[in-house]
Design a protein around this motif. Structure first.
Motif, PDB file in Angstrom:
ATOM      1  N   GLN A 151     -14.426  10.832  -1.498  1.00  0.00           N
ATOM      2  CA  GLN A 151     -13.282   9.956  -1.794  1.00  0.00           C
ATOM      3  C   GLN A 151     -13.617   8.969  -2.911  1.00  0.00           C
ATOM      4  O   GLN A 151     -12.806   8.727  -3.805  1.00  0.00           O
ATOM      5  N   TRP A 152     -14.828   8.417  -2.862  1.00  0.00           N
ATOM      6  CA  TRP A 152     -15.270   7.471  -3.889  1.00  0.00           C
ATOM      7  C   TRP A 152     -15.354   8.135  -5.262  1.00  0.00           C
ATOM      8  O   TRP A 152     -14.980   7.549  -6.270  1.00  0.00           O
ATOM      9  N   ASN A 200      -5.754   9.029  -4.696  1.00  0.00           N
ATOM     10  CA  ASN A 200      -4.568   8.212  -4.960  1.00  0.00           C
ATOM     11  C   ASN A 200      -3.298   9.044  -4.838  1.00  0.00           C
ATOM     12  O   ASN A 200      -2.319   8.632  -4.212  1.00  0.00           O
ATOM     13  N   GLU A 201      -3.333  10.223  -5.422  1.00  0.00           N
ATOM     14  CA  GLU A 201      -2.143  11.066  -5.440  1.00  0.00           C
ATOM     15  C   GLU A 201      -1.890  11.707  -4.072  1.00  0.00           C
ATOM     16  O   GLU A 201      -0.753  11.671  -3.567  1.00  0.00           O
ATOM     17  N   THR A 210       3.468   3.713  -5.074  1.00  0.00           N
ATOM     18  CA  THR A 210       3.499   4.120  -6.474  1.00  0.00           C
ATOM     19  C   THR A 210       2.070   4.380  -6.917  1.00  0.00           C
ATOM     20  O   THR A 210       1.114   3.892  -6.296  1.00  0.00           O
ATOM     21  N   LEU A 211       1.918   5.120  -7.990  1.00  0.00           N
ATOM     22  CA  LEU A 211       0.573   5.396  -8.486  1.00  0.00           C
ATOM     23  C   LEU A 211      -0.117   4.097  -8.892  1.00  0.00           C
ATOM     24  O   LEU A 211      -1.312   3.927  -8.660  1.00  0.00           O
ATOM     25  N   ALA A 212       0.628   3.173  -9.463  1.00  0.00           N
ATOM     26  CA  ALA A 212       0.051   1.887  -9.871  1.00  0.00           C
ATOM     27  C   ALA A 212      -0.464   1.116  -8.659  1.00  0.00           C
ATOM     28  O   ALA A 212      -1.541   0.507  -8.705  1.00  0.00           O
ATOM     29  N   LYS A 243       1.503  10.630  -1.910  1.00  0.00           N
ATOM     30  CA  LYS A 243       2.201  11.679  -1.169  1.00  0.00           C
ATOM     31  C   LYS A 243       2.416  11.373   0.307  1.00  0.00           C
ATOM     32  O   LYS A 243       3.432  11.770   0.881  1.00  0.00           O
ATOM     33  N   THR A 244       1.465  10.676   0.943  1.00  0.00           N
ATOM     34  CA  THR A 244       1.630  10.423   2.386  1.00  0.00           C
ATOM     35  C   THR A 244       2.067   9.004   2.708  1.00  0.00           C
ATOM     36  O   THR A 244       2.656   8.768   3.760  1.00  0.00           O
TER      37      THR A 244
END
Length: 355
Positions: free
Chosen positions: A269-270, A277-278, A288-290, A283-284
């Motif tokens: 994950q790191w 992020n996505e 927002t991506l930001a 998705k879950t």
């Protein structure tokens, strides 16, 4: 962790905690069981089995489904035992209750729940440790506040939850600033009430998880809300299990087999923040991506110590701090660690992730 979020803010934006942050424990009075010390001191000394016996299963906590997703994305090998259920559970009191009900075998929390469980008379032990070097919490002010340092907390109303990591971070910050409990007004709340308390002005300051900060500032920053950064950390992200589970030779072997994959998952994950992020936040959790990138930017690099000496020292300091405030009885935390598992996580990861 099921209370409603403040109006205007997505419930899932304000995740109370991620990867082991624990929630408030209520009803402390009368919970200290006289048998806890004796129970936990008598940890099984039987060596761990080299192989997980056929037919073994575990019930494992996976808050918001993170663990299964992490394992899937990291393409980790199939576990040598059956996970009979992944429980969407993360709050300390919920984990303790699940342990008592024997509906959960292994959980991921911060350092406070094991202390709290001991105080309540539940025999359970820590089996794996991930050290966090950067703060997981920031002190957020109410809108319009002119507080800019911990020293300025004097005389102010502070959101406080004695049974979870946020509460201990606050106590440590006060001690470091030379403030006593009498110098401030501790407002007893559960962490899922912190945001509402800040918004309404019920408290002047509350410790918020890094995951909560971006959205809070986005909504209230223009109204004068801000954060106060300190170097106070909540050092431990850990796995722990009931003593009865650890006394089961097959389940103990399964836990020993699970720990390396847990550590590898955190490393993955790191090293893959864009994918996480996505796949998780966007998705879950509908962020927002930001917002996801803002959370990831504050994340801790996982570190798995071959020796638990530092962790034990930190846990003892935390227990002593709680005892000084009259929140728990004084205790020796060495009984909270099952050293049969010491070093297993460290051996599973590259050198740079060993503390």
């Amino acid at each position: 962790m099921s209370s409603a979020s403040p109006s205007g803010i997505d419930r899932r934006v304000f995740l109370t905690s991620l990867l082991g942050a624990s929630a408030a424990v209520a009803g402390l009075s009368g919970c200290a069981g006289g048998s806890a010390a004796a129970d936990t001191a008598g940890a099984s000394s039987a060596p761990l089995a080299a192989k997980v016996p056929s037919g073994t299963s575990l019930k494992i906590a996976s808050y918001l489904g993170q663990q299964q997703l992490q394992f899937k994305l990291a393409k980790l090998p199939e576990l040598p035992f059956t996970v009979s259920s992944w429980l969407n559970i993360g709050a300390g009191p919920d984990v303790i209750n699940a342990f008592r009900a024997k509906s959960l075998d292994l959980a991921n929390n911060a350092g406070i729940p094991p202390i709290q469980a001991h105080f309540q008379g539940l025999a359970a032990k820590i089996v794996a440790i991930d050290i966090t070097r950067k703060p997981n919490y920031l002190f957020a002010t109410k809108p319009g506040s002119d507080i800019h340092s911990v020293a300025e907390f004097k005389g102010k109303k502070l959101a406080f939850s004695q049974g979870q990591a946020q509460g201990v971070v606050l106590l440590r910050a006060l001690k470091k600033a030379g403030l006593s409990y009498d110098d401030v007004k501790l407002v007893q709340l559960t962490s899922n009430q912190f945001l509402t308390a800040l918004q309404s002005g019920q408290v002047d300051v509350a410790p918020l998880a890094n995951t909560q900060v971006p959205a809070y500032l986005q909504q209230y920053g223009a109204k004068g809300a801000h954060t106060i950064t300190t170097d106070v950390v909540d050092l431990l992200n850990l796995l722990w299990a009931p003593q009865a589970v650890l006394d089961d030779r097959a389940k103990a072997a399964a836990i020993a087999a699970y720990i390396p994959e847990w550590a590898k998952g955190l490393v993955w994950q790191w090293e893959n923040p864009d994918v996480w992020n996505e796949e998780f936040y966007v998705k879950t959790q509908n962020l927002t991506l930001a917002q996801a990138q803002g959370i990831t930017k504050l994340a801790n690099k996982p570190l798995f110590p071959p020796s638990w000496d530092e962790a034990i020292k930190w846990e003892q300091e935390t227990a002593d701090l709680l005892a000084e405030g009259g929140f728990v009885k004084k205790t020796d935390v060495t009984s909270l660690f099952d050293h049969r598992f010491e070093g297993i996580a460290a051996k599973a990861v590259p050198e740079e992730y060993r503390k």
